[in-house]
Design a protein around this motif. Structure first.
Motif, mmCIF file in Angstrom:
data_model
loop_
_atom_site.group_PDB
_atom_site.id
_atom_site.type_symbol
_atom_site.label_atom_id
_atom_site.label_comp_id
_atom_site.label_asym_id
_atom_site.label_seq_id
_atom_site.Cartn_x
_atom_site.Cartn_y
_atom_site.Cartn_z
ATOM 1 N N GLY A 96 41.334 30.588 -6.611
ATOM 2 C CA GLY A 96 42.701 30.842 -6.948
ATOM 3 C C GLY A 96 43.720 30.023 -6.351
ATOM 4 N N ALA A 97 43.486 29.548 -5.328
ATOM 5 C CA ALA A 97 44.325 28.532 -4.681
ATOM 6 C C ALA A 97 44.367 27.482 -5.752
ATOM 7 C CB ALA A 97 43.758 28.159 -3.256
ATOM 8 N N PHE A 125 51.209 35.969 -0.923
ATOM 9 C CA PHE A 125 49.926 35.316 -0.683
ATOM 10 C C PHE A 125 49.512 34.247 -1.803
ATOM 11 C CE2 PHE A 125 45.323 34.289 -0.061
ATOM 12 C CZ PHE A 125 45.478 33.599 1.305
ATOM 13 N N HIS A 126 49.555 33.216 -1.670
ATOM 14 C CA HIS A 126 48.817 32.248 -2.877
ATOM 15 C C HIS A 126 47.760 31.348 -2.442
ATOM 16 C CE1 HIS A 126 52.382 34.201 -4.910
ATOM 17 N NE2 HIS A 126 53.156 33.674 -3.982
ATOM 18 N N GLU A 175 54.031 37.589 -7.015
ATOM 19 C CA GLU A 175 52.964 38.648 -7.594
ATOM 20 C C GLU A 175 53.606 39.710 -7.834
ATOM 21 O OE1 GLU A 175 49.664 38.881 -3.871
ATOM 22 O OE2 GLU A 175 51.555 37.783 -3.161
ATOM 23 N N GLU A 180 47.771 40.645 -0.640
ATOM 24 C CA GLU A 180 47.608 40.807 0.926
ATOM 25 C C GLU A 180 48.686 41.230 1.700
ATOM 26 O OE1 GLU A 180 44.223 39.604 1.538
ATOM 27 O OE2 GLU A 180 44.113 39.608 -0.405
ATOM 28 N N ASP A 208 51.432 34.970 -10.178
ATOM 29 C CA ASP A 208 49.954 35.123 -9.496
ATOM 30 C C ASP A 208 49.233 36.246 -9.832
ATOM 31 O OD1 ASP A 208 48.044 34.869 -7.935
ATOM 32 O OD2 ASP A 208 48.814 34.030 -6.108
ATOM 33 N N VAL A 210 45.926 36.327 -9.637
ATOM 34 C CA VAL A 210 44.704 36.104 -9.055
ATOM 35 C C VAL A 210 44.042 37.347 -8.766
ATOM 36 C CG1 VAL A 210 43.464 35.181 -7.159
ATOM 37 C CG2 VAL A 210 45.032 33.671 -8.390
ATOM 38 N N GLN A 211 44.704 38.397 -8.186
ATOM 39 C CA GLN A 211 44.177 39.682 -7.868
ATOM 40 C C GLN A 211 44.355 40.846 -8.679
ATOM 41 O OE1 GLN A 211 44.168 42.289 -3.648
ATOM 42 N NE2 GLN A 211 44.277 40.053 -3.244
ATOM 43 N N LYS A 237 39.459 35.330 -9.020
ATOM 44 C CA LYS A 237 38.844 36.536 -8.522
ATOM 45 C C LYS A 237 38.053 37.202 -9.644
ATOM 46 C CE LYS A 237 41.619 37.698 -4.426
ATOM 47 N NZ LYS A 237 40.277 37.703 -3.169
HETATM 48 C C1 LIG Z 1 47.193 36.711 -5.329
HETATM 49 C C2 LIG Z 1 46.254 36.009 -4.807
HETATM 50 N N1 LIG Z 1 46.764 34.317 -4.977
HETATM 51 C C3 LIG Z 1 45.771 33.428 -4.524
HETATM 52 C C4 LIG Z 1 44.618 33.838 -3.870
HETATM 53 C C5 LIG Z 1 43.780 32.476 -3.364
HETATM 54 O O1 LIG Z 1 42.402 32.802 -4.003
HETATM 55 P P1 LIG Z 1 41.242 32.012 -3.475
HETATM 56 O O2 LIG Z 1 40.628 32.856 -2.257
HETATM 57 O O3 LIG Z 1 40.302 32.158 -4.627
HETATM 58 O O4 LIG Z 1 41.723 30.541 -3.152
HETATM 59 C C6 LIG Z 1 44.360 35.164 -3.387
HETATM 60 C C7 LIG Z 1 43.236 35.526 -2.477
HETATM 61 O O5 LIG Z 1 43.292 36.440 -2.005
HETATM 62 C C8 LIG Z 1 45.300 36.093 -3.982
HETATM 63 O O6 LIG Z 1 45.015 37.425 -3.601
#
Ligand SMILES: Cc1ncc(COP(=O)(O)O)c(C=O)c1O
Length: 372
Positions: A96-97, A125-126, A175, A180, A208, A210-211, A237
């Motif tokens: 995700g990062a 949280f990114h 987000e 988080e 974002d 990712v979640q 994720k």
């Molecule tokens: C919204 C969001 N972005 C980015 C990330 C970072 O992802 P990763 O841990 O796969 O780098 C997370 C991880 O919890 C997340 O919830």
């Protein structure tokens, strides 16, 4: 003595096997999993159809690098665009990062060196890499690693973004549901208004996901619930069911040119076949996911009352008055895995294909936890 760096405050629990949303611990206990590895194992543990597909791919071809054509990447990119419902062009990373790093680079390139500033929200949280951490609006995560990257600005609320925009602003990163940061969902009207404002100022909207992405909310993207078509989305994720893969997908067909960005492992045959199989199964099982969302919601309301609930789909939070970590530990003693989010939120991210029996069994355990 451990030779591991001690960056994780781990619970004293280890798992050796899983089936669906049931996990078996090393000390012989059977847990219900309402966490899915923090929103990763969307199909559940030990999915044999997934296992067979990726084992076959391992026997055929795992990796040859991005020097050559890769038809699985083409197929996955086309699938993501189709599922999102608007044209998207994808780059494949490994987390995700890293997906967010890609998003930041696309935005900076779009700004042509004249505009570079990215605005994000406090409590967001990114990720943990320096770029994604710079976008993360949580000072305490940044403190020991300063200086952060230049050109990031944070605001408390969506309504403050317009005022924070400067002539340097090239993108806003948000987000839609703060994973988080307390599982709070933004309001649809404010998001629509923001999208309209950013478009009028030629500022990119980065969401974002990712979640929140990959059917976690019942639709492919949380953005689909909000009726927006962001310029850039990021996924990770849940898309690989545990195999690491990150995606940055953008409406900008020329977001990157040859040489702008890359990754040795990104989008290799094993990663893309994991994601393709995960998406295939989730699309086929969409009805089951929607039924699970309904049942899970009902059980949450029964246990905690509607007013305390946050989030969407199978990304849900409950505001607690008591200490959340203590409650998570109480769940462990009842053989149930739950998560903490922010300071006061108990978080639920069960596998999307959890069974009805597992949901009911998990909430029986919650009942015991609530008895204290
Ligand atoms: C919204 C969001 N972005 C980015 C990330 C970072 O992802 P990763 O841990 O796969 O780098 C997370 C991880 O919890 C997340 O919830």
């Amino acid at each position: 003595m451990s030779n591991l760096l001690q960056n994780y405050a781990r619970f004293d629990l280890e798992f050796v096997k899983g089936e669906g949303a049931t996990l078996f611990s090393k000390d012989g206990r059977e847990f219900i999993d309402f966490a899915s590895g923090i929103g990763v194992v969307s199909l559940g543990h030990g999915n044999l159809e997934f296992g067979k597909a990726i084992s076959e791919q391992v026997g055929k071809l795992v990796h040859v690098s991005n020097l050559y054509q890769n038809s699985l990447q083409e197929k996955l990119a086309s699938e993501i665009s189709k599922l999102a419902g608007f044209p998207l062009y994808s780059f494949f990373a490994n987390s995700g990062a890293e997906a967010n790093e890609g998003a930041i680079k696309i935005a900076r390139k779009y700004g042509k060196g004249e505009r570079f500033e990215i605005i994000s929200l406090k409590d967001s949280f990114h990720g943990r890499t320096l770029g994604s951490l710079s976008a993360t609006g949580q000072e305490f995560l940044q403190t020991d690693f300063k200086p952060m990257l230049e050109g990031f600005k944070y605001v408390e609320k969506i309504s403050e973004i317009a005022e924070a925009v400067s002539e340097n602003t090239v993108a806003v990163m948000i987000e839609l549901i703060r994973g988080e940061g307390g599982v709070e969902a933004l309001r649809k009207e404010e998001v629509l208004e923001l999208a309209k404002f950013l478009k009028s100022r030629d500022i990119l909207l980065i969401v974002d996901e990712v979640q929140s992405g990959v059917f976690r909310t019942g639709k492919f993207l949380a953005s689909n619930h909000f009726g927006i078509e962001p310029d850039i989305i990021t996924l990770a994720k849940g898309i690989g069911n545990g195999f690491p893969i990150g995606v940055v997908a953008t409406k900008l067909e020329n977001g990157f040119s040859a040489g702008d960005h890359g990754s040795t492992f990104g989008g290799n045959y094993l990663a893309t076949s994991s994601a393709l199989k995960t998406l295939e199964i989730l699309q086929r099982e969409e009805k089951k996911v929607l039924e699970n969302i309904e049942l899970f919601s009902k059980e949450l309301e029964k246990s905690f009352g509607k007013e305390r609930l946050t989030g969407l789909g199978l990304m849900r939070g409950v505001k607690l008055d008591s200490d959340v970590l203590e409650f998570v530990k109480r769940c462990h003693s009842q053989n149930l895995l739950t998560l903490k989010s922010g300071n006061n939120t108990l978080r639920f991210l069960p596998p999307l294909l959890i069974s009805e029996k597992e949901i009911k069994s998990g909430f029986e355990k919650i009942k015991n936890c609530l008895k204290g």
